[in-house]
Design a protein around this motif. Sequence first.
Motif, mmCIF file in Angstrom:
data_model
loop_
_atom_site.group_PDB
_atom_site.id
_atom_site.type_symbol
_atom_site.label_atom_id
_atom_site.label_comp_id
_atom_site.label_asym_id
_atom_site.label_seq_id
_atom_site.Cartn_x
_atom_site.Cartn_y
_atom_site.Cartn_z
ATOM 1 N N UNK A 124 47.884 19.070 24.312
ATOM 2 C CA UNK A 124 46.662 20.284 23.890
ATOM 3 C C UNK A 124 45.282 18.880 22.792
ATOM 4 N N UNK A 125 46.192 18.186 22.363
ATOM 5 C CA UNK A 125 45.466 17.495 21.324
ATOM 6 C C UNK A 125 45.781 16.063 21.771
ATOM 7 N N UNK A 126 45.650 15.982 23.113
ATOM 8 C CA UNK A 126 44.899 14.211 23.876
ATOM 9 C C UNK A 126 43.858 14.272 23.680
ATOM 10 N N UNK A 127 42.823 14.916 23.497
ATOM 11 C CA UNK A 127 41.271 14.732 23.584
ATOM 12 C C UNK A 127 41.228 14.212 22.129
ATOM 13 N N UNK A 128 41.920 14.251 21.278
ATOM 14 C CA UNK A 128 41.520 14.307 19.597
ATOM 15 C C UNK A 128 42.014 12.926 19.419
ATOM 16 N N UNK A 129 41.082 11.978 18.198
ATOM 17 C CA UNK A 129 40.708 10.589 18.073
ATOM 18 C C UNK A 129 40.926 10.725 16.400
ATOM 19 N N UNK A 130 42.024 9.824 16.030
ATOM 20 C CA UNK A 130 41.905 10.235 14.704
ATOM 21 C C UNK A 130 41.817 8.472 14.493
ATOM 22 N N UNK A 131 41.335 9.085 12.811
ATOM 23 C CA UNK A 131 41.114 7.377 12.515
ATOM 24 C C UNK A 131 41.572 7.389 12.242
ATOM 25 N N UNK A 132 42.064 5.623 11.784
ATOM 26 C CA UNK A 132 43.421 5.097 10.859
ATOM 27 C C UNK A 132 44.038 5.294 10.040
ATOM 28 N N UNK A 133 43.047 6.186 9.423
ATOM 29 C CA UNK A 133 43.248 6.367 7.982
ATOM 30 C C UNK A 133 43.936 7.903 8.066
ATOM 31 N N UNK A 134 44.497 8.428 9.154
ATOM 32 C CA UNK A 134 45.052 9.814 9.369
ATOM 33 C C UNK A 134 45.857 9.761 10.441
ATOM 34 N N UNK A 135 47.062 10.915 9.872
ATOM 35 C CA UNK A 135 47.827 10.935 11.329
ATOM 36 C C UNK A 135 48.048 12.347 11.009
ATOM 37 N N UNK A 136 48.793 12.415 12.007
ATOM 38 C CA UNK A 136 48.676 13.946 12.375
ATOM 39 C C UNK A 136 50.836 13.252 12.743
ATOM 40 N N UNK A 137 51.261 15.364 11.613
ATOM 41 C CA UNK A 137 52.683 15.659 11.614
ATOM 42 C C UNK A 137 53.254 16.491 11.933
ATOM 43 N N UNK A 138 54.899 17.017 12.685
ATOM 44 C CA UNK A 138 54.280 18.408 12.957
ATOM 45 C C UNK A 138 56.332 18.852 12.719
ATOM 46 N N UNK A 139 56.475 20.527 12.245
ATOM 47 C CA UNK A 139 57.423 20.912 11.455
ATOM 48 C C UNK A 139 57.464 22.012 13.083
ATOM 49 N N UNK A 140 58.572 22.014 13.454
ATOM 50 C CA UNK A 140 59.634 23.000 14.390
ATOM 51 C C UNK A 140 60.279 23.654 13.618
ATOM 52 N N UNK A 141 59.952 24.828 12.762
ATOM 53 C CA UNK A 141 61.453 25.925 12.269
ATOM 54 C C UNK A 141 60.720 27.673 12.423
ATOM 55 N N UNK A 142 61.440 27.474 13.756
ATOM 56 C CA UNK A 142 61.379 28.914 14.526
ATOM 57 C C UNK A 142 61.383 29.928 13.645
ATOM 58 N N UNK A 143 60.756 31.014 14.074
ATOM 59 C CA UNK A 143 59.761 30.371 15.374
ATOM 60 C C UNK A 143 58.082 30.221 15.002
ATOM 61 N N UNK A 144 58.000 29.501 13.896
ATOM 62 C CA UNK A 144 56.662 28.161 13.881
ATOM 63 C C UNK A 144 56.945 26.938 13.985
ATOM 64 N N UNK A 145 55.263 25.932 14.232
ATOM 65 C CA UNK A 145 55.701 25.033 14.074
ATOM 66 C C UNK A 145 53.656 24.666 13.807
ATOM 67 N N UNK A 146 55.043 23.928 12.526
ATOM 68 C CA UNK A 146 53.477 23.491 11.245
ATOM 69 C C UNK A 146 52.908 22.176 11.784
ATOM 70 N N UNK A 147 51.876 22.387 12.074
ATOM 71 C CA UNK A 147 50.938 21.181 12.082
ATOM 72 C C UNK A 147 50.521 20.563 10.375
ATOM 73 N N UNK A 148 50.689 19.305 10.538
ATOM 74 C CA UNK A 148 50.054 18.545 9.209
ATOM 75 C C UNK A 148 48.652 17.963 9.629
ATOM 76 N N UNK A 149 47.765 17.330 8.967
ATOM 77 C CA UNK A 149 46.962 16.488 9.123
ATOM 78 C C UNK A 149 46.919 15.710 7.683
ATOM 79 N N UNK A 150 47.732 15.220 8.167
ATOM 80 C CA UNK A 150 47.173 14.009 6.337
ATOM 81 C C UNK A 150 46.171 12.941 6.439
ATOM 82 N N UNK A 151 45.360 12.850 4.920
ATOM 83 C CA UNK A 151 43.915 12.351 5.493
ATOM 84 C C UNK A 151 44.260 11.387 3.795
#
Length: 405
Positions: A197-224
Amino acid sequence: MLSVVMISTGEEVLYGDITDTNAAWLSAQFFEQGFAMTRRVTVGDNYEALAKEIEMCSLSADIVIVNGGLGPTSDDLTAASAAMAANVGLEQSDAWVDEMTAKYQQVGREMPAANLKQAMLPEGAELIDNPVGTACGFMMQLNRAWLFFTPGVPSEFKIMVSEQILPRLKTMFNVTDNKVCHRLYTYGLSESGISDLFQPLTLPKTCSLGYRSSLPFIEIKLFAPQNDNQVSTLLAQMAELLGDNIVGDERGLLSSIADLLADDATLALSEQSSGGFAINWLQDVPSLSTRLAVSEVMTDKVDDNAGAAELSTLIALRAQRLHLHAPATYTLTTGPSLVDGGFMLGLTTPDGCWCQQLIFKRQYSNYNRRWIISTVLFDMLRRYLQGKEIFGCYESLERVISESL
């Protein structure tokens, strides 16, 4: 770039008897404050092995956090190992002896002689106060590194890091790469599905994405970076791509529901296939537990005869009975387990009643089954409160029946 290392100590951590939550917490805290961890290592209760690891880390790192092993028992070896690594002796901190003595006097006890060990620090080390326990921390410089030694008890460790170690580090090092972590909590999608789903996203060099999968949820983290004016646009794009699978923005599912409920709204829960999991989970959120008007847990017997229509009627009748017993704004119901491994859920609101039957596409433990059933149940309420489609799309579940009564 600063090199930051954490050494966790103790056989119980090394062999997995306890989960090293301190390491996970410290990594997140340090990352957000600009002190990203470069390495983590665990050492058992071995005096020489720990001394060697401390010395090795001091040669290559700028900051070393050593956690655990500062207690009064024979397997608490960290202070002695630190002294060995620095080739110095141990000396008693009279100030900490006085502090420990006062702590025991406050609770009407005499300090055991064994606690004197906790006041023995490497020569030249600077004491770090522990306001909630008897194990003081300390800091010292060795080779290129500043080393900070902390007790392993999480409540003591966290307050010392937050109130004393991080403020010290900020004065010692000029760090400008502070990050803010923005969190979106999702349910119903896989990590690979989210990545697509996130293929169209363009992240600035100063930002990064992280994922934390803990059943049943997936936490999406945007570090900026702090005060980054691109963040709001990025989060809006992520929210649009994730759609109604976002169950919480910066907060989890139940906390989000608590925020959405009207001040006078109350809940009723009747559980069968979820076995009381939903009620217990709800008790973890005080702002929701006070809304619980009535609850019940019924014996879960697999029903291999009742048809879907009968189960829908059963759920509606149970909701009505609970409402008569203690009127509530919303009633949430889990029906009996079905012979095909499925389950039935119901939500009753002032606007009507919704029921759905789902089947697991994968094999789960009994605990995880109850957690997933409870999650979908609460997600129905979340969707209703947000004005979304009550029946969501979940990759790991197949919907057999959905209806409104």
